[in-house]
Write an enzyme that holds these catalytic residues in place. Structure first.
Site, PDB file in Angstrom:
ATOM      1  N   ASP A  72      12.567   7.879  -5.739  1.00  0.00           N
ATOM      2  CA  ASP A  72      11.503   7.162  -5.030  1.00  0.00           C
ATOM      3  C   ASP A  72      11.760   5.656  -5.018  1.00  0.00           C
ATOM      4  OD1 ASP A  72       8.997   7.101  -3.735  1.00  0.00           O
ATOM      5  OD2 ASP A  72       7.922   6.733  -5.615  1.00  0.00           O
TER       6      ASP A  72
ATOM      7  N   ASP B 135      14.554   2.222   0.084  1.00  0.00           N
ATOM      8  CA  ASP B 135      13.455   1.310   0.433  1.00  0.00           C
ATOM      9  C   ASP B 135      14.027  -0.068   0.751  1.00  0.00           C
ATOM     10  OD1 ASP B 135      11.287  -0.310   0.693  1.00  0.00           O
ATOM     11  OD2 ASP B 135      10.285   0.300  -1.155  1.00  0.00           O
TER      12      ASP B 135
ATOM     13  N   GLY C  39      -0.842   1.559  -6.497  1.00  0.00           N
ATOM     14  CA  GLY C  39      -1.653   1.201  -7.670  1.00  0.00           C
ATOM     15  C   GLY C  39      -3.132   1.408  -7.382  1.00  0.00           C
TER      16      GLY C  39
ATOM     17  N   HIS D 197       2.215   6.571   1.363  1.00  0.00           N
ATOM     18  CA  HIS D 197       2.420   6.064   0.001  1.00  0.00           C
ATOM     19  C   HIS D 197       1.088   5.539  -0.529  1.00  0.00           C
ATOM     20  CE1 HIS D 197       6.875   5.984  -0.689  1.00  0.00           C
ATOM     21  NE2 HIS D 197       6.771   6.465   0.539  1.00  0.00           N
TER      22      HIS D 197
ATOM     23  N   GLY E  66      -1.133   7.088  -2.687  1.00  0.00           N
ATOM     24  CA  GLY E  66      -2.173   8.119  -2.560  1.00  0.00           C
ATOM     25  C   GLY E  66      -3.297   8.008  -3.583  1.00  0.00           C
ATOM     26  N   THR E  67      -3.037   7.334  -4.711  1.00  0.00           N
ATOM     27  CA  THR E  67      -4.078   7.202  -5.738  1.00  0.00           C
ATOM     28  C   THR E  67      -5.263   6.409  -5.206  1.00  0.00           C
ATOM     29  OG1 THR E  67      -2.461   7.266  -7.528  1.00  0.00           O
ATOM     30  CG2 THR E  67      -4.592   6.231  -8.043  1.00  0.00           C
TER      31      THR E  67
HETATM   32  O1  G3H Z   1       5.875   6.085  -4.120  1.00  0.00           O
HETATM   33  C1  G3H Z   1       4.930   6.363  -4.854  1.00  0.00           C
HETATM   34  C2  G3H Z   1       3.567   6.392  -4.372  1.00  0.00           C
HETATM   35  O2  G3H Z   1       3.439   5.683  -3.217  1.00  0.00           O
HETATM   36  C3  G3H Z   1       2.554   6.236  -5.449  1.00  0.00           C
HETATM   37  O3  G3H Z   1       1.451   5.414  -5.123  1.00  0.00           O
HETATM   38  O4  G3H Z   1       0.841   4.985  -7.467  1.00  0.00           O
HETATM   39  O5  G3H Z   1      -0.632   4.254  -5.635  1.00  0.00           O
HETATM   40  O6  G3H Z   1      -0.418   6.657  -6.150  1.00  0.00           O
HETATM   41  P1  G3H Z   1       0.232   5.326  -6.156  1.00  0.00           P
HETATM   42 ZN    ZN Z   2       5.315   4.455  -2.789  1.00  0.00          ZN
END
Ligand code: G3H
Ligand code: ZN
Length: 285
Positions: A82, A104, A181, A208, A210-211
């Site tokens: 990732d 990336d 984050g 990206h 998702g949290t």
């Molecule tokens: O690449 C990882 C994700 O985009 C994680 O994002 O930590 O905000 O859930 P997040």
């Molecule tokens: Zn990400």
């Protein structure tokens, strides 16, 4: 099962209106928990290790660990590198047996992003490995990558067709309002931008950050055609909070590490199972 690529794991997402969850791990406990949650949901799943996580665990150790976990599971698992920015590191991950990598180069100008993404996609073609790239810049903090609000930028849909065509990538991460984050204020996704991108390309699109996004918003994106949803911070928080809880709860003379760590696996599994059910991929494996 052997590890599968993004191309394989995302193949039916649009047609069957579901997305596959992609979850970050940093060691054995969360990785095993993710796999356990996917098995319980009978769902395909993507396990993601950032460049920093791979440096912490070891690249070949990471590949070996996940190949081992996948072997005894009957649901498809993709091992994805990732947010990697170092091209040599990515090539080494491909050689180590990762079934997917993300290049990336989103911090670079458009032409350079195309160049680097194409370089990796061309390299990966000789291996059983898919490639994700990012166009636009998702804000927030993801491992070693920090994108300040003022430098984050939404994806320009008009740039997507040429980017996908010239690079030959298998999945595209776009920026349309999500942040890495925890959110400082309520997330506001630009659904029109997502719709515009989906109209212009058949390439699987990735969310990206998702949290913290309300599940209803994620489900709306999935109904529009979103293929992959990344979640990291929520699992990191569950990992750390569980350790804190176990330190407080266990007797002061307890020294068996497994007593502290086993509940981490269960906590991660529960989150992953719930997400996969919400993303509509439960029962698809
Ligand atoms: O690449 C990882 C994700 O985009 C994680 O994002 O930590 O905000 O859930 P997040
Ligand atoms: Zn990400």
């Amino acid at each position: 099962m052997e590890l599968v690529t993004l191309q394989e794991i995302l193949a039916n997402t649009k047609k069957e209106h579901y997305a596959v969850g992609a979850f970050n791990f940093n060691g054995y406990e969360d990785a095993a928990g993710i796999a356990q949650g996917a098995a319980a949901a009978r769902s395909p799943v993507i396990l993601m290790a950032s460049q920093g996580a791979c440096q912490y665990i070891g690249l070949y150790e990471t590949a070996g660990l996940i190949k081992g976990i996948a072997k005894k599971l009957s649901v498809p698992i993709c091992l994805h590198l990732d947010h990697a920015t170092d091209l040599d590191f990515i090539r080494e991950a491909v050689r180590a047996g990762f079934s997917s990598v993300m290049i990336d180069a989103s911090a670079k100008p458009y032409e350079e992003n195309i160049h680097d993404s194409k370089t990796i996609a061309t390299f990966a073609k000789d291996y059983h490995c898919s490639v994700e790239a990012e166009l636009g810049k998702v804000g927030g903090k993801e491992d070693n990558i920090v994108v300040e609000d003022r430098t984050a930028s939404f994806t320009d849909p008009a740039q997507v067709p040429r980017f996908v065509e010239e690079t030959g990538i298998d999945a595209l991460a776009i920026a349309f309002g999500s942040v890495h984050g925890f959110y400082k204020s309520e997330p506001k996704l630009d659904f029109d931008r997502l719709a515009a991108v989906l109209k212009l390309t058949a390439c699987p699109i990735v969310l990206h950050g998702g949290t913290g996004i309300p599940i209803a918003d994620i489900q709306k994106c999935i109904s529009m055609g979103l293929a992959k949803v990344n979640v990291g911070t929520e699992l990191k928080a569950a990992f750390s909070n569980t350790i804190r809880k176990m330190c407080a709860e266990l007797p002061k003379d307890e020294f068996d590490p497994r007593k502290f760590l086993k509940p981490v696996k269960a906590a991660c599994a529960a989150i992953v199972q719930e997400k996969l059910e919400a993303f509509g991929s439960a029962g698809k494996a």
